[in-house]
Write a protein that holds these residues in place. Structure first.
Motif, PDB file in Angstrom:
ATOM      1  N   THR A 147      -6.303  18.471 -20.218  1.00 39.56           N
ATOM      2  CA  THR A 147      -6.927  17.875 -21.284  1.00 39.56           C
ATOM      3  C   THR A 147      -7.609  16.983 -21.638  1.00 39.56           C
ATOM      4  O   THR A 147      -7.814  16.247 -20.281  1.00 39.56           O
ATOM      5  N   SER A 148      -8.260  16.525 -22.386  1.00 36.39           N
ATOM      6  CA  SER A 148      -9.028  14.882 -21.977  1.00 36.39           C
ATOM      7  C   SER A 148      -8.625  13.829 -21.851  1.00 36.39           C
ATOM      8  O   SER A 148      -7.514  13.546 -22.287  1.00 36.39           O
ATOM      9  N   ASP A 149      -9.317  13.002 -21.692  1.00 40.20           N
ATOM     10  CA  ASP A 149      -8.666  11.766 -20.546  1.00 40.20           C
ATOM     11  C   ASP A 149      -8.534  10.905 -22.265  1.00 40.20           C
ATOM     12  O   ASP A 149      -7.999   9.237 -21.794  1.00 40.20           O
ATOM     13  N   SER A 150      -8.720  10.548 -22.885  1.00 39.69           N
ATOM     14  CA  SER A 150      -9.529   9.793 -24.236  1.00 39.69           C
ATOM     15  C   SER A 150      -8.642   9.972 -25.539  1.00 39.69           C
ATOM     16  O   SER A 150      -8.943   9.401 -26.525  1.00 39.69           O
ATOM     17  N   HIS A 151      -7.068  10.905 -25.368  1.00 37.27           N
ATOM     18  CA  HIS A 151      -6.563  11.234 -26.305  1.00 37.27           C
ATOM     19  C   HIS A 151      -5.767   9.968 -26.847  1.00 37.27           C
ATOM     20  O   HIS A 151      -5.231   9.322 -26.104  1.00 37.27           O
ATOM     21  N   PRO A 152      -5.777   9.442 -28.334  1.00 40.25           N
ATOM     22  CA  PRO A 152      -5.072   7.979 -28.398  1.00 40.25           C
ATOM     23  C   PRO A 152      -3.697   8.873 -28.417  1.00 40.25           C
ATOM     24  O   PRO A 152      -3.276   7.033 -28.448  1.00 40.25           O
ATOM     25  N   THR A 153      -3.040   9.389 -28.818  1.00 36.59           N
ATOM     26  CA  THR A 153      -2.176  10.179 -29.317  1.00 36.59           C
ATOM     27  C   THR A 153      -0.838  11.186 -28.001  1.00 36.59           C
ATOM     28  O   THR A 153      -2.066  11.727 -27.731  1.00 36.59           O
ATOM     29  N   GLY A 154       0.175  10.569 -27.757  1.00 37.87           N
ATOM     30  CA  GLY A 154       0.869  12.151 -26.971  1.00 37.87           C
ATOM     31  C   GLY A 154       0.405  13.411 -28.640  1.00 37.87           C
ATOM     32  O   GLY A 154       0.494  14.783 -27.534  1.00 37.87           O
TER      33      GLY A 154
ATOM     34  N   LEU B 233       5.037  19.252 -21.805  1.00 41.92           N
ATOM     35  CA  LEU B 233       5.606  17.999 -21.302  1.00 41.92           C
ATOM     36  C   LEU B 233       3.776  17.057 -20.434  1.00 41.92           C
ATOM     37  O   LEU B 233       3.219  17.451 -19.730  1.00 41.92           O
ATOM     38  N   PRO B 234       3.509  16.573 -21.866  1.00 39.65           N
ATOM     39  CA  PRO B 234       2.376  15.302 -21.198  1.00 39.65           C
ATOM     40  C   PRO B 234       2.316  14.581 -20.429  1.00 39.65           C
ATOM     41  O   PRO B 234       3.981  14.124 -19.855  1.00 39.65           O
ATOM     42  N   ALA B 235       1.273  14.382 -19.270  1.00 42.10           N
ATOM     43  CA  ALA B 235       1.647  13.861 -18.140  1.00 42.10           C
ATOM     44  C   ALA B 235       0.142  12.996 -18.080  1.00 42.10           C
ATOM     45  O   ALA B 235      -0.828  14.049 -16.928  1.00 42.10           O
ATOM     46  N   ARG B 236       0.183  12.023 -18.202  1.00 45.09           N
ATOM     47  CA  ARG B 236      -0.962  10.843 -18.480  1.00 45.09           C
ATOM     48  C   ARG B 236      -1.195  10.534 -16.972  1.00 45.09           C
ATOM     49  O   ARG B 236      -0.069  10.148 -16.437  1.00 45.09           O
ATOM     50  N   TRP B 237      -2.390   9.838 -16.089  1.00 43.16           N
ATOM     51  CA  TRP B 237      -2.026   9.188 -14.844  1.00 43.16           C
ATOM     52  C   TRP B 237      -2.200   7.921 -15.519  1.00 43.16           C
ATOM     53  O   TRP B 237      -1.607   7.619 -15.142  1.00 43.16           O
ATOM     54  N   GLY B 238      -2.870   7.214 -16.215  1.00 49.90           N
ATOM     55  CA  GLY B 238      -2.922   5.946 -16.728  1.00 49.90           C
ATOM     56  C   GLY B 238      -1.860   5.510 -16.853  1.00 49.90           C
ATOM     57  O   GLY B 238      -1.254   5.882 -17.999  1.00 49.90           O
TER      58      GLY B 238
ATOM     59  N   THR C  38      -2.337  17.997 -18.995  1.00 52.49           N
ATOM     60  CA  THR C  38      -2.260  16.521 -18.069  1.00 52.49           C
ATOM     61  C   THR C  38      -4.126  16.619 -18.247  1.00 52.49           C
ATOM     62  O   THR C  38      -4.894  17.095 -18.990  1.00 52.49           O
ATOM     63  N   ASP C  39      -4.127  14.971 -18.172  1.00 57.21           N
ATOM     64  CA  ASP C  39      -5.298  14.591 -18.114  1.00 57.21           C
ATOM     65  C   ASP C  39      -5.887  13.704 -16.345  1.00 57.21           C
ATOM     66  O   ASP C  39      -7.526  13.519 -16.252  1.00 57.21           O
ATOM     67  N   ASP C  40      -5.083  14.538 -15.436  1.00 54.53           N
ATOM     68  CA  ASP C  40      -5.644  14.063 -13.604  1.00 54.53           C
ATOM     69  C   ASP C  40      -5.872  15.240 -12.820  1.00 54.53           C
ATOM     70  O   ASP C  40      -4.219  15.951 -13.268  1.00 54.53           O
ATOM     71  N   PRO C  41      -6.565  15.685 -12.820  1.00 50.44           N
ATOM     72  CA  PRO C  41      -6.750  16.853 -11.658  1.00 50.44           C
ATOM     73  C   PRO C  41      -5.650  16.615 -10.683  1.00 50.44           C
ATOM     74  O   PRO C  41      -5.183  18.016  -9.797  1.00 50.44           O
ATOM     75  N   ARG C  42      -5.438  15.466 -10.479  1.00 50.57           N
ATOM     76  CA  ARG C  42      -4.104  15.329  -9.076  1.00 50.57           C
ATOM     77  C   ARG C  42      -2.619  15.988  -9.566  1.00 50.57           C
ATOM     78  O   ARG C  42      -2.118  15.971  -8.992  1.00 50.57           O
ATOM     79  N   ILE C  43      -2.910  15.599 -11.235  1.00 54.74           N
ATOM     80  CA  ILE C  43      -1.339  16.020 -11.626  1.00 54.74           C
ATOM     81  C   ILE C  43      -1.351  18.029 -11.589  1.00 54.74           C
ATOM     82  O   ILE C  43      -0.605  18.553 -11.551  1.00 54.74           O
ATOM     83  N   GLU C  44      -2.325  18.207 -12.002  1.00 56.17           N
ATOM     84  CA  GLU C  44      -2.489  19.617 -11.974  1.00 56.17           C
ATOM     85  C   GLU C  44      -2.543  20.274 -10.950  1.00 56.17           C
ATOM     86  O   GLU C  44      -1.630  21.390 -10.804  1.00 56.17           O
ATOM     87  N   GLU C  45      -2.702  19.657  -9.424  1.00 53.91           N
ATOM     88  CA  GLU C  45      -2.262  19.886  -8.452  1.00 53.91           C
ATOM     89  C   GLU C  45      -1.609  20.599  -8.158  1.00 53.91           C
ATOM     90  O   GLU C  45      -0.831  21.593  -7.712  1.00 53.91           O
ATOM     91  N   ALA C  46      -0.398  19.400  -8.544  1.00 45.64           N
ATOM     92  CA  ALA C  46       0.851  18.759  -8.190  1.00 45.64           C
ATOM     93  C   ALA C  46       1.447  19.877  -8.763  1.00 45.64           C
ATOM     94  O   ALA C  46       2.204  20.448  -8.104  1.00 45.64           O
ATOM     95  N   VAL C  47       1.370  19.662  -9.778  1.00 52.93           N
ATOM     96  CA  VAL C  47       2.154  21.120 -10.764  1.00 52.93           C
ATOM     97  C   VAL C  47       1.994  22.780 -10.124  1.00 52.93           C
ATOM     98  O   VAL C  47       3.431  22.935  -9.872  1.00 52.93           O
TER      99      VAL C  47
END
Length: 246
Positions: free
Chosen positions: A69-76, A7-12, A50-59
């Motif tokens: 994972t990196s926060d600079s990936h251009p695609t899923g 499940l890809p989950a990015r903050w931005g 995910t690219d964000d520790p807040r999501i990692e912590e919640a999961v």
């Protein structure tokens, strides 16, 4: 064979920052999707990428498993490629959108099963039949797909597809549903290719696969569960969840 649901989950998000942790009916959005995946019979493992520790912590707090994972990936798909580097046992991946809390577990299982039946298939995805008169056919936010007789994708587009110069009885329009299954080796090949011209024109990364000769099998489905792209859609999904649980 080891099939992993990711499940890809990015903050931005320009329209909905922090969307994965938005609370719907008492649980974070990503928690709802995770719970759906736990109902699947064909997945050997499930992870949130995910690219964000807040999501990692919640999961981790609700008992899930997360990979940073990196926060600079251009695609899923680029995010998936990094995630599976940390999952060496994985042979096939089902990419389940982290913003579809009503996804049907049976559809996920159907895609996973297809990969076991045709293990060398590059990719598989799903599509909903639409009536050609449906206003969604002309909506550029709705991706359409046409297939060959054997169910393999010929083209994806934001434009009406096919264009009915002549009315053909029984020819449906298919709305692409953003769930994918991949062979591990194909993910690694995909991210090595540069963005293709059609991909850039339509802003659809699956066109990169077609332009490079990949085979994408399309499963027709009647799962029309809505995703969550905006706070307004989150309210609608919450209404559905509350009405079905009462």
């Amino acid at each position: 064979m080891h099939i992993t649901g990711i499940l890809p989950a990015r903050w931005g998000s320009s329209r909905f920052p922090g969307k994965p942790l938005h609370e719907i009916a008492g649980k974070a959005l990503i928690h709802h999707v995770w719970d759906r995946c736990q109902q699947c019979k064909m997945l050997d493992d499930v992870w949130v990428a995910t690219d964000d520790p807040r999501i990692e912590e919640a999961v981790r707090a609700f008992g899930g498993k997360a990979i940073m994972t990196s926060d600079s990936h251009p695609t899923g798909t680029d995010r998936l490629a990094e995630a599976i580097e940390k999952l060496p046992a994985t042979t096939h991946v089902v990419n389940i959108q982290g913003d579809e809390p009503l996804i049907d577990p049976a559809l996920i299982d159907e895609l996973a099963t297809l990969m076991t039946v045709e293990p060398e298939l590059d990719m598989a995805t799903a599509a909903n039949p639409l009536d050609p008169s449906d206003p969604a056919v002309g909506d550029p936010n709705v991706v359409k797909v046409v297939t060959a007789i054997d169910g393999r994708a010929l083209y994806f587009s934001r434009s009406p597809l096919p264009y009915f110069r002549n009315q053909v009885a029984g020819l449906p329009v298919y709305r692409h549903k953003g769930i994918y299954a991949y062979r591990r080796g194909f993910i690694q090949q995909f991210v090595a290719w540069p963005p293709s011209l059609l991909e850039q024109a339509e802003s659809l990364e699956q066109l990169r696969a077609l332009e490079n000769g990949a085979s994408i099998k399309v499963i027709p489905t009647h799962d029309t569960a809505p995703g969550v792209d905006t706070p307004e859609q989150a309210l609608e999904v919450e209404r559905i969840l509350l009405s079905t649980s009462s």
